[in-house]
Design a protein around this motif. Structure first.
Motif, PDB file in Angstrom:
ATOM      1  N   ALA A  12      -1.211  10.960  -2.787  1.00  0.00           N
ATOM      2  CA  ALA A  12      -0.615   9.668  -3.096  1.00  0.00           C
ATOM      3  C   ALA A  12       0.325   9.322  -1.959  1.00  0.00           C
ATOM      4  O   ALA A  12       1.177  10.138  -1.580  1.00  0.00           O
ATOM      5  CB  ALA A  12       0.123   9.745  -4.418  1.00  0.00           C
ATOM      6  N   THR A  13       0.167   8.148  -1.381  1.00  0.00           N
ATOM      7  CA  THR A  13       1.018   7.776  -0.242  1.00  0.00           C
ATOM      8  C   THR A  13       1.649   6.405  -0.475  1.00  0.00           C
ATOM      9  O   THR A  13       1.051   5.532  -1.089  1.00  0.00           O
ATOM     10  CB  THR A  13       0.200   7.711   1.070  1.00  0.00           C
ATOM     11  OG1 THR A  13      -0.809   6.719   0.915  1.00  0.00           O
ATOM     12  CG2 THR A  13      -0.458   9.035   1.384  1.00  0.00           C
ATOM     13  N   ILE A  14       2.871   6.263   0.004  1.00  0.00           N
ATOM     14  CA  ILE A  14       3.555   4.971  -0.105  1.00  0.00           C
ATOM     15  C   ILE A  14       4.006   4.546   1.285  1.00  0.00           C
ATOM     16  O   ILE A  14       4.627   5.335   2.016  1.00  0.00           O
ATOM     17  CB  ILE A  14       4.780   5.066  -1.037  1.00  0.00           C
ATOM     18  CG1 ILE A  14       4.326   5.387  -2.459  1.00  0.00           C
ATOM     19  CG2 ILE A  14       5.574   3.767  -1.013  1.00  0.00           C
ATOM     20  CD1 ILE A  14       5.464   5.552  -3.451  1.00  0.00           C
ATOM     21  N   ASP A  15       3.644   3.338   1.641  1.00  0.00           N
ATOM     22  CA  ASP A  15       4.081   2.787   2.922  1.00  0.00           C
ATOM     23  C   ASP A  15       5.547   2.352   2.747  1.00  0.00           C
ATOM     24  O   ASP A  15       5.826   1.355   2.086  1.00  0.00           O
ATOM     25  CB  ASP A  15       3.176   1.589   3.269  1.00  0.00           C
ATOM     26  CG  ASP A  15       3.517   1.006   4.632  1.00  0.00           C
ATOM     27  OD1 ASP A  15       4.684   1.159   5.059  1.00  0.00           O
ATOM     28  OD2 ASP A  15       2.626   0.408   5.253  1.00  0.00           O
ATOM     29  N   THR A  16       6.465   3.125   3.310  1.00  0.00           N
ATOM     30  CA  THR A  16       7.895   2.864   3.054  1.00  0.00           C
ATOM     31  C   THR A  16       8.349   1.541   3.664  1.00  0.00           C
ATOM     32  O   THR A  16       9.342   0.970   3.226  1.00  0.00           O
ATOM     33  CB  THR A  16       8.770   4.011   3.604  1.00  0.00           C
ATOM     34  OG1 THR A  16       8.330   4.317   4.924  1.00  0.00           O
ATOM     35  CG2 THR A  16       8.684   5.240   2.730  1.00  0.00           C
ATOM     36  N   HIS A  56      -2.515  -0.540  -8.937  1.00  0.00           N
ATOM     37  CA  HIS A  56      -2.673  -1.884  -9.480  1.00  0.00           C
ATOM     38  C   HIS A  56      -1.344  -2.540  -9.793  1.00  0.00           C
ATOM     39  O   HIS A  56      -1.245  -3.755  -9.784  1.00  0.00           O
ATOM     40  CB  HIS A  56      -3.540  -1.852 -10.735  1.00  0.00           C
ATOM     41  CG  HIS A  56      -4.984  -1.620 -10.424  1.00  0.00           C
ATOM     42  ND1 HIS A  56      -5.750  -2.549  -9.753  1.00  0.00           N
ATOM     43  CD2 HIS A  56      -5.806  -0.571 -10.677  1.00  0.00           C
ATOM     44  CE1 HIS A  56      -6.988  -2.082  -9.608  1.00  0.00           C
ATOM     45  NE2 HIS A  56      -7.042  -0.885 -10.155  1.00  0.00           N
ATOM     46  N   TYR A  57      -0.324  -1.736 -10.098  1.00  0.00           N
ATOM     47  CA  TYR A  57       0.956  -2.328 -10.497  1.00  0.00           C
ATOM     48  C   TYR A  57       1.961  -2.411  -9.352  1.00  0.00           C
ATOM     49  O   TYR A  57       3.070  -2.889  -9.548  1.00  0.00           O
ATOM     50  CB  TYR A  57       1.522  -1.609 -11.726  1.00  0.00           C
ATOM     51  CG  TYR A  57       0.826  -2.100 -12.973  1.00  0.00           C
ATOM     52  CD1 TYR A  57       1.391  -3.124 -13.733  1.00  0.00           C
ATOM     53  CD2 TYR A  57      -0.415  -1.606 -13.341  1.00  0.00           C
ATOM     54  CE1 TYR A  57       0.734  -3.628 -14.832  1.00  0.00           C
ATOM     55  CE2 TYR A  57      -1.086  -2.098 -14.442  1.00  0.00           C
ATOM     56  CZ  TYR A  57      -0.501  -3.113 -15.188  1.00  0.00           C
ATOM     57  OH  TYR A  57      -1.163  -3.620 -16.270  1.00  0.00           O
ATOM     58  N   CYS A  58       1.602  -1.975  -8.178  1.00  0.00           N
ATOM     59  CA  CYS A  58       2.494  -2.115  -7.028  1.00  0.00           C
ATOM     60  C   CYS A  58       2.423  -3.569  -6.551  1.00  0.00           C
ATOM     61  O   CYS A  58       1.354  -4.038  -6.175  1.00  0.00           O
ATOM     62  CB  CYS A  58       2.078  -1.172  -5.893  1.00  0.00           C
ATOM     63  SG  CYS A  58       3.072  -1.425  -4.406  1.00  0.00           S
ATOM     64  N   PRO A  59       3.563  -4.288  -6.559  1.00  0.00           N
ATOM     65  CA  PRO A  59       3.495  -5.717  -6.235  1.00  0.00           C
ATOM     66  C   PRO A  59       3.279  -5.999  -4.751  1.00  0.00           C
ATOM     67  O   PRO A  59       2.956  -7.114  -4.394  1.00  0.00           O
ATOM     68  CB  PRO A  59       4.862  -6.238  -6.701  1.00  0.00           C
ATOM     69  CG  PRO A  59       5.759  -5.067  -6.681  1.00  0.00           C
ATOM     70  CD  PRO A  59       4.915  -3.860  -6.943  1.00  0.00           C
ATOM     71  N   VAL A  60       3.448  -4.969  -3.911  1.00  0.00           N
ATOM     72  CA  VAL A  60       3.351  -5.233  -2.468  1.00  0.00           C
ATOM     73  C   VAL A  60       2.237  -4.418  -1.799  1.00  0.00           C
ATOM     74  O   VAL A  60       2.191  -4.311  -0.573  1.00  0.00           O
ATOM     75  CB  VAL A  60       4.704  -4.937  -1.757  1.00  0.00           C
ATOM     76  CG1 VAL A  60       5.734  -5.973  -2.176  1.00  0.00           C
ATOM     77  CG2 VAL A  60       5.196  -3.536  -2.079  1.00  0.00           C
ATOM     78  N   GLU A  61       1.353  -3.877  -2.600  1.00  0.00           N
ATOM     79  CA  GLU A  61       0.220  -3.103  -2.077  1.00  0.00           C
ATOM     80  C   GLU A  61       0.675  -2.034  -1.088  1.00  0.00           C
ATOM     81  O   GLU A  61       0.093  -1.859  -0.022  1.00  0.00           O
ATOM     82  CB  GLU A  61      -0.815  -4.031  -1.443  1.00  0.00           C
ATOM     83  CG  GLU A  61      -1.425  -4.965  -2.458  1.00  0.00           C
ATOM     84  CD  GLU A  61      -2.443  -5.933  -1.851  1.00  0.00           C
ATOM     85  OE1 GLU A  61      -2.614  -5.922  -0.626  1.00  0.00           O
ATOM     86  OE2 GLU A  61      -3.057  -6.666  -2.626  1.00  0.00           O
ATOM     87  N   ALA A  62       1.724  -1.329  -1.471  1.00  0.00           N
ATOM     88  CA  ALA A  62       2.254  -0.295  -0.575  1.00  0.00           C
ATOM     89  C   ALA A  62       1.605   1.063  -0.824  1.00  0.00           C
ATOM     90  O   ALA A  62       1.786   1.998  -0.047  1.00  0.00           O
ATOM     91  CB  ALA A  62       3.760  -0.181  -0.762  1.00  0.00           C
ATOM     92  N   ILE A  63       0.862   1.177  -1.933  1.00  0.00           N
ATOM     93  CA  ILE A  63       0.353   2.490  -2.340  1.00  0.00           C
ATOM     94  C   ILE A  63      -1.095   2.680  -1.914  1.00  0.00           C
ATOM     95  O   ILE A  63      -1.919   1.768  -2.009  1.00  0.00           O
ATOM     96  CB  ILE A  63       0.485   2.658  -3.875  1.00  0.00           C
ATOM     97  CG1 ILE A  63       1.966   2.679  -4.255  1.00  0.00           C
ATOM     98  CG2 ILE A  63      -0.231   3.929  -4.361  1.00  0.00           C
ATOM     99  CD1 ILE A  63       2.228   2.803  -5.731  1.00  0.00           C
ATOM    100  N   ASP A  64      -1.397   3.843  -1.418  1.00  0.00           N
ATOM    101  CA  ASP A  64      -2.767   4.265  -1.139  1.00  0.00           C
ATOM    102  C   ASP A  64      -2.979   5.633  -1.752  1.00  0.00           C
ATOM    103  O   ASP A  64      -2.113   6.503  -1.608  1.00  0.00           O
ATOM    104  CB  ASP A  64      -2.987   4.384   0.385  1.00  0.00           C
ATOM    105  CG  ASP A  64      -3.828   3.231   0.909  1.00  0.00           C
ATOM    106  OD1 ASP A  64      -4.602   2.673   0.100  1.00  0.00           O
ATOM    107  OD2 ASP A  64      -3.712   2.918   2.108  1.00  0.00           O
ATOM    108  N   ILE A  65      -4.099   5.836  -2.433  1.00  0.00           N
ATOM    109  CA  ILE A  65      -4.414   7.169  -2.953  1.00  0.00           C
ATOM    110  C   ILE A  65      -5.596   7.679  -2.137  1.00  0.00           C
ATOM    111  O   ILE A  65      -6.701   7.145  -2.220  1.00  0.00           O
ATOM    112  CB  ILE A  65      -4.785   7.121  -4.454  1.00  0.00           C
ATOM    113  CG1 ILE A  65      -3.739   6.345  -5.266  1.00  0.00           C
ATOM    114  CG2 ILE A  65      -4.985   8.550  -4.994  1.00  0.00           C
ATOM    115  CD1 ILE A  65      -2.387   6.998  -5.356  1.00  0.00           C
ATOM    116  N   LEU A  66      -5.342   8.684  -1.333  1.00  0.00           N
ATOM    117  CA  LEU A  66      -6.387   9.170  -0.422  1.00  0.00           C
ATOM    118  C   LEU A  66      -6.984  10.469  -0.946  1.00  0.00           C
ATOM    119  O   LEU A  66      -6.293  11.262  -1.591  1.00  0.00           O
ATOM    120  CB  LEU A  66      -5.765   9.437   0.961  1.00  0.00           C
ATOM    121  CG  LEU A  66      -4.972   8.279   1.572  1.00  0.00           C
ATOM    122  CD1 LEU A  66      -4.261   8.750   2.851  1.00  0.00           C
ATOM    123  CD2 LEU A  66      -5.882   7.100   1.866  1.00  0.00           C
TER     124      LEU A  66
END
Lengths: 502, 358
Positions: A12-16, A56-66
């Motif tokens: 699980a990754t989040i673009d900070t 789906h619930y991240c409002p800024v599309e910061a999450i990627d699940i690789l």
């Protein structure tokens, strides 16, 4: 803390840079993958199951699940799962558990069957302009009928018809108990069943009182644990099912962990809160076919002769087994293929026991015809129905109706992540945690499920129209309208299907 | 297993004539009428059936048999003598026509089953049906193509005119006639595959492709029928035999199985009839003939015409006095009856049932 030597499946990754620290991911993840670190979201990626709720619930599309690229080096023989399971078993001494149907690449025969269509010599029929009938009656049919004419020339029935279960469409929902899925998920099924004129099935978990308004569209189930069974329960629905086995775990019982048994589930199942609900492997009053007959008739007596369905997992000798079940008095036989879903099953059982629904269905339909008793019971095919095409092919092989389980859950948000057994479903489906189940609004999601059923029905009607027939009965068992692609001669023989080109 | 077959597909023209007062008509009418519809066939099959054909031997089953070679004839006749009292054996009279250079050996036998063969409540009709099934599937090269009483079928591979001339149709008289010209699309044409198709005194001529063939066939097999011809017409014949002779439904009820009313129409019926129609559909859904067809079936008491339930093939009916005509095309009726009292196209799925007056 001991770190498992099995590396995580997903990262699980989040673009900070994008992250606005709204903490919705933390709130949404049922598995506690995320936590707050004061100035940023911390990630414990071993907990991630890739259910995509956070995404789906991240409002800024910061999450990627690789997918984790640094998983074990695997090869064609030693897959990631082989190695992972050994590591885990070495660490715990237990059986790895999983949810959903088998994900191993066994051949899916539905993908090797093609349907016919009309050209020139017979016309296709336009379902938008002509009636296209899908209504299906499940139950024992007489082999012949007696009718008489009244003095004014009208037909009058003399034969007494056995009880029937009327479906406006050749679909049912697979049994999924309250406990394995949430009450809201059951409500979605019940509401959609009522709206579409089909039935849902309680599974082995009793019947919650909230479902009583839908009782004309509910089949109640009796399984080896007998959870929630009493005379009112047996009589509540339109039909009663005895569960002998499940495609995902033939020959073994059920196990609903205590974590998934809060007060409501406990009340409905009539067991103490927080105890594991264990269904024995066999039904301890059915050690043979004659015992089954006695239970079938006990239930018929208790319900004033409502249709009784027998659900079995498709195993090697499925054809003679079903012949016995039909002769024992079943009105409906529910065949659950080995790719069928589950809330929880040992990996090793799910992936290696039983046979696919396609082979089983063909063998059963053939056997019942050879014995001249195909009319004695209807067949529901389940365990791997992914689309209306699968449904049409199953019906052509001989099913009266098909059951959908996983497909129905997918309309509720399920991504087939396979972690149903944890009770942490972030979509509120296979969980009893109130903060999660509240996410599944029955009315909103019933509408989605109804949409799916309608879409499949339209597709089925288009298929029938292309085949030049306007009633589902004319496809049912009509294997002449199927052709096999890339199947060996013996498989074609078992399916009773010609190869393409013949 | 039993799925590896190639099904016979054909389009067609058909004609039926019945005189309700049993006045016999010569074969020239049916020939003339059918020949007008030559373009509905392709010269690969035609045939005729007539009732009231053998009044002097009307209590015997008239078996019309075709053979590929004398060996099959010997095998069949041996079988026949073991099982039947044989009243008369004769060649079916023919005359040469240009298009038929080779024909099967054609014989007819007037027979009754030996009494001692009828064991366990088996009727003469049951026994004859079993014979037909057995011979057609087990005696290589022999094929029984007509097996009723006081009726007979004449059919082969050619166009209607030459089949009529070959079998000297104009020399026969009958009070019910049916005729058929055929347009097969996937077989070179086999004499046995031509229409009419018969079982006992049921005779069927049929235009259409039964799209539900696969399930109809498997349904009939459950009741012991052997479908050897792989034609839609065979399915029709056996279905009628099952529904009417074996299950005792009357003709109009059987027609409600073949072309079942739509559920939307059943919903509008009053309770009693709705229950009966729903039960019929539940019980006999696998016998529903789905796909385009118009078909005529003759039997000892009359003639019936029926279409599929959305009328995908033509059927026209006309009356003139005691005579009723049924045809694929009105023109073929007017060819032999220029001024009918009435002519109409029956509605989809609604049978036209004409019975002989006693």
């Amino acid at each position: 803390m001991f770190n498992s030597l099995a590396p995580p499946e997903y990262l699980a990754t989040i673009d900070t840079d994008k992250c606005i620290r709204c903490k919705r991911c933390i709130q949404n993840c049922g598995w506690s993958t995320y936590s707050w670190g004061g100035d940023r979201v911390l990630i414990e990626t071993t907990k991630c199951v890739k259910c995509l709720r956070c995404y789906h619930y991240c409002p800024v599309e910061a999450i990627d699940i690789l997918d984790n690229a640094t998983r074990f080096k695997s090869n064609a023989n030693w897959s990631y799962m082989n190695i992972r399971n050994i590591k885990r078993q070495a660490e715990t001494g237990g059986m790895p558990i999983t949810g959903m149907g088998s994900d191993l690449p066994y051949p899916v025969l539905f993908d090797h069957l093609l349907l016919d269509a009309c050209q020139v010599t017979n016309p296709s029929i336009d379902p938008l302009r002509e009636p296209m009938e899908l209504r299906t009656y499940l139950g024992k049919k007489p082999s012949k009928l007696e009718v008489e004419k009244t003095p004014d020339g009208k037909l009058k029935l003399k034969t007494e018809m056995p009880p029937q279960l009327k479906l406006e469409l050749p679909f049912t929902f697979s049994p999924m108990s309250f406990g394995s899925i949430s009450l809201n998920a059951q409500k979605v099924l019940a509401m959609a069943a009522k709206e579409c004129g089909i039935v849902m099935n309680t599974g082995e978990g009793g019947l919650h009182e909230d479902l009583l308004p839908y009782k004309d569209h509910i089949m109640v189930q009796v399984a080896s644990g007998r959870f929630g069974v009493n005379p009112d329960y047996l009589n509540a629905g339109v039909a009663c099912e005895i569960k002998i086995g499940q495609g995902a775990k033939p020959g073994i019982g059920g196990h609903l962990p205590g974590e998934k048994i809060p007060l409501q589930v406990a009340k409905t199942r009539m067991i103490p809160v927080g105890t594991d609900a264990l269904s024995p492997a066999p039904q301890h009053d059915i050690y043979s076919i004659e015992d089954l007959r006695q239970l079938i008739y006990a239930i018929k007596e208790a319900t004033n002769y409502k249709p009784v369905s027998i659900k079995i997992a498709t195993v090697h000798n499925v054809a003679p087994i079903v012949s016995g079940i039909v002769r024992a008095g079943a009105d409906i036989v529910y065949l659950d293929g080995f790719r069928g879903g589950t809330g929880a099953a040992p990996n090793i059982i799910r992936d290696h026991l039983g046979i696919p629904i396609e082979h089983a269905l063909a063998a059963v339909d053939d056997r019942l015809r050879q014995e001249g008793i195909r009319n004695e019971a209807s067949i529901i095919a389940a365990g791997g129905i992914r689309s209306s095409a699968d449904a049409a092919k199953a019906i052509a092989l001989g099913a009266d109706a098909v059951a959908m389980g996983t497909a129905a859950l997918v309309t509720m948000g399920c991504t087939v992540c396979g972690k149903c057994y944890t009770g942490n479903c972030s979509w509120g489906i296979t969980t009893q945690r109130p903060e999660l189940t509240v996410r599944l609004d029955p009315e909103i999601f019933a509408e989605r499920l109804i949409n799916l059923i309608r879409a499949w029905s339209h597709e089925l009607q288009e298929i029938l129209g292309a085949l030049g027939v306007n009633a589902i009965e004319s496809l049912r068992g009509s294997r002449e309208r199927l052709r096999g692609v890339g199947l060996d001669e013996q498989t074609l023989d078992i399916l009773g299907v010609k190869p393409a080109g013949r | 297993m039993n799925h590896n077959y190639e099904k016979d597909i054909s389009g067609c023209g058909l004609i039926g004539i019945i005189n309700k007062k049993k006045q016999r008509l010569g074969g020239e009418f049916v020939k003339k009428s059918l020949c007008l519809m030559n373009d509905r066939g392709n010269g690969l099959g035609a045939g005729f059936a007539a009732y009231g054909l053998y009044p002097e031997l009307s209590d015997h089953y008239a078996l019309h048999v075709m053979y590929d070679d004398p060996t099959s004839q010997r095998d069949f006749e041996e079988f026949l003598k073991e099982n039947y009292d044989v009243e008369k054996i004769e060649e079916i009279p023919t005359k040469p026509v240009p298009s038929i250079t080779i024909s099967p050996l054609l014989m007819r036998y007037f027979v009754k089953p030996h009494k001692k063969m009828l064991v366990g409540g088996m009727t003469e009709d049951d026994f004859v049906v079993r014979t037909v099934m057995q011979v057609n599937s087990e005696i290589a090269g022999a094929y029984v193509f007509s097996s009723g009483k006081n009726m007979g079928v004449f059919k082969g591979v050619s166009n209607p005119r030459e089949i009529a001339d070959f079998f000297r149709i104009e020399e026969y008289e009958g009070y019910i006639w049916t005729g058929h010209t055929r347009f097969p699309t996937n077989t070179p044409g086999w004499w046995g595959g031509a229409h009419p198709f018969t079982l006992l005194d049921w005779s069927i001529v049929h235009n259409g492709e039964i799209s539900s063939y696969g399930i109809n066939k498997r349904y009939l097999e459950m009741y012991g029928y052997k479908l050897t011809l792989l034609t839609d017409t065979e399915v029709v014949a056996y279905t009628l035999d099952l529904l009417i002779r074996k299950h005792g439904l009357d003709i109009s009820t059987a027609c409600k199985v073949l072309a079942a009313p739509f559920w939307k129409d059943v919903e509008r019926m009053d309770e009693g009839e709705k229950d009966a129609m729903t039960a019929l559909r539940m019980t006999y859904g696998s016998a529903l003939l789905n796909g385009p067809f118009s078909l005529l079936f003759g039997h000892r008491k009359g003639l019936v015409g029926i279409n599929d339930r959305i009328k995908l093939r033509p059927l026209v009916v006309a009356t003139k006095g005691d005579v009723v005509f049924m045809s694929s095309e009105e023109s073929s009726i007017r060819e032999i009856c220029p001024k009918p009292d009435r002519a109409w196209a029956p509605r989809a799925g609604e049978p036209v049932i004409v019975e002989l007056e006693d």
